[in-house]
Scaffold this active site. Sequence first.
Site, mmCIF file in Angstrom:
data_model
loop_
_atom_site.group_PDB
_atom_site.id
_atom_site.type_symbol
_atom_site.label_atom_id
_atom_site.label_comp_id
_atom_site.label_asym_id
_atom_site.label_seq_id
_atom_site.Cartn_x
_atom_site.Cartn_y
_atom_site.Cartn_z
ATOM 1 N N SER A 1 -3.945 49.706 3.498
ATOM 2 C CA SER A 1 -3.379 50.288 4.710
ATOM 3 C C SER A 1 -4.430 50.326 5.811
ATOM 4 O O SER A 1 -5.579 49.954 5.609
ATOM 5 C CB SER A 1 -2.872 51.694 4.434
ATOM 6 O OG SER A 1 -3.968 52.566 4.243
ATOM 7 N N LYS A 2 -3.998 50.819 6.965
ATOM 8 C CA LYS A 2 -4.861 50.796 8.148
ATOM 9 C C LYS A 2 -6.201 51.482 7.935
ATOM 10 O O LYS A 2 -7.197 51.095 8.524
ATOM 11 C CB LYS A 2 -4.138 51.462 9.321
ATOM 12 C CG LYS A 2 -3.077 50.567 9.939
ATOM 13 C CD LYS A 2 -2.715 51.052 11.329
ATOM 14 C CE LYS A 2 -1.505 50.313 11.866
ATOM 15 N NZ LYS A 2 -0.223 50.887 11.389
ATOM 16 N N ARG A 3 -6.214 52.487 7.075
ATOM 17 C CA ARG A 3 -7.498 53.169 6.940
ATOM 18 C C ARG A 3 -8.527 52.319 6.194
ATOM 19 O O ARG A 3 -9.692 52.668 6.107
ATOM 20 C CB ARG A 3 -7.296 54.550 6.297
ATOM 21 C CG ARG A 3 -7.105 54.574 4.844
ATOM 22 C CD ARG A 3 -6.475 55.874 4.356
ATOM 23 N NE ARG A 3 -5.750 55.605 3.137
ATOM 24 C CZ ARG A 3 -6.348 55.504 1.959
ATOM 25 N NH1 ARG A 3 -7.637 55.696 1.848
ATOM 26 N NH2 ARG A 3 -5.651 55.213 0.879
ATOM 27 N N HIS A 4 -8.083 51.211 5.626
ATOM 28 C CA HIS A 4 -9.034 50.286 5.000
ATOM 29 C C HIS A 4 -9.573 49.276 6.011
ATOM 30 O O HIS A 4 -10.373 48.426 5.671
ATOM 31 C CB HIS A 4 -8.363 49.519 3.861
ATOM 32 C CG HIS A 4 -7.910 50.384 2.735
ATOM 33 N ND1 HIS A 4 -6.593 50.638 2.473
ATOM 34 C CD2 HIS A 4 -8.602 51.086 1.812
ATOM 35 C CE1 HIS A 4 -6.497 51.451 1.425
ATOM 36 N NE2 HIS A 4 -7.695 51.734 1.021
ATOM 37 N N GLY A 5 -9.100 49.374 7.251
ATOM 38 C CA GLY A 5 -9.506 48.402 8.257
ATOM 39 C C GLY A 5 -8.306 47.597 8.703
ATOM 40 O O GLY A 5 -7.182 48.082 8.665
#
Length: 482
Positions: A241-245
Amino acid sequence: MKPITRIAPSPTGFLHVGTAHTALYNWLFTRKERGKFILRIEDTDIKRSTSAMSDVIIESLKWLGLKWDEGPYFQSDKFPVYKKYADLLLEKGAAYFCYCTPEELAAKKNEAILQKKTRKYDRKCFNLSDDEKKKLENKNKAIRFFIPDGKVSFEDGIHKRVERNSDDIEDFVIFKSDGTSSYNLSCVIDDHELGVTHVIRGEDHLVNTFKQIFLYRAFGWEPPKFVHHPMILGTDRSKLSKRHGAVSVLDYKKQGILPEALVNFLALLGWSPGDDREILSLSELTELFSLDRLGRTASVFDIEKLEWMNGEYINKLSDEELLNRILSLPESRQPTTENREYMLKVVNILKSRMQRLTDFMKISDYFFEDPTQYESVGVEKSFKIPEINQRLTLIKDRFSELSRVGGHSSPEESFNLETIESAIRELAGELGIKAALLIHPIRLALTGRTGGPSLFHIIELLGRETVVRRLEKASLFLNELK
RNA sequence: GCCCUCAUGGUCUAGGGGUUAGGACACCACUCUUUCAAGGUGGGGACAUGGGUUCAAUUCCCAUUGGGGGCGCCA
């Protein structure tokens, strides 16, 4: 029979790398088997789908080089068709109206979670008496599919036989009260109508497949072959997801990743050709691809490996091609026609140091403008030597003289790799010091940095005028340093 | 809570009843070099655990543990 596959993204967001991964496998399989690959936009969620996102998805797919043979089809064009089939199921008694409100259902669900009980629709509306149904007739209603007793199973291309008990599946909504259809219904209808033979999709759809099998049965249709490939995970092994980049394909484009590198990298996440080859073009991948070489374990998206691979692809590009790619980046400086040759030389000298196209902007600044500051470690090491100012002045004078020595007709001809190097080495010899003691401060003065390409090449490329100017600027800086 | 599913180094993977368990990224060292990269050479590091089956199990079976996914009038 030639296989027919499809990719069915939902335009509620950008093209996710997971979707690109799935699209790639479908594409490779279809190309290899000379079948047909369809693009279908699943925009039945009219509240969250936008045509802008459809455009972005289409653009992303094109950028990756995954061309489709048919479509794009838009499911939002077909609500009457889906409705017709939902009514058919109603007639057959395979589905029923549900008058429950979303609030009501949500309340029940929360209650079930609190009590740690299974959260399955209680069939309230199925069990309504005819009188009760009459009363509710004009109310908003959805259509639910009635899951018959028994077991469902299917042969998955990766997981072999998978089975599930009907008790574990709830009566799901196939048609929403707002007049739009729901995922499983429209998906099954379209796969059938488009003649899809192989549904290759992520493992997150494995459980949906049981529901879809029921639908195929109710319609009396032959289900396609299913292949559920493992998913891509973030570095912490949770869903990417977005928090992984970056998770959208367009983000990678913006960040200077080449499409051929991304495709190559994605292909190897869950598939391997069986030998040790790793750098594989789209056509090589197509040649080697086979569904039964798909793995069964989820894989972590390792950005470092992608970067390495991107660097490999960058290095294989011609200077001309690499420059074009760099110039296609929005933030790149656009060259005038006069300095295109110069840009090409800069690209050539920097190529092996780049892993992303965007690296060029970060490491090439001094080829275009005088350094505005000097790296502090370099200042400590190379500039804080008593004789330094004198040495820089000496070498500056030597460079100036280069235009006069020898029988060269033009100053530029006498200012080349050979004469530059010997000027520096000779001066070092005369001063009785190692050449490195001149090279490091010169590099710092010219580039502001302690590392980079061969200094002699840098000097040659910058030209005598720029070099002399920068050496003078460094002298001024050194005077202030004292 | 219920269901589905997976398990080889930190990561991506090859392999498969008997292998010194192969490769790649990352890491470390050395080398090349004016520096930083790149390149070259070398190195450390893996079959989740417990039971079976078998002469032999990392490989087959079962269980456990751990991971992932699902349980929407999202797709």
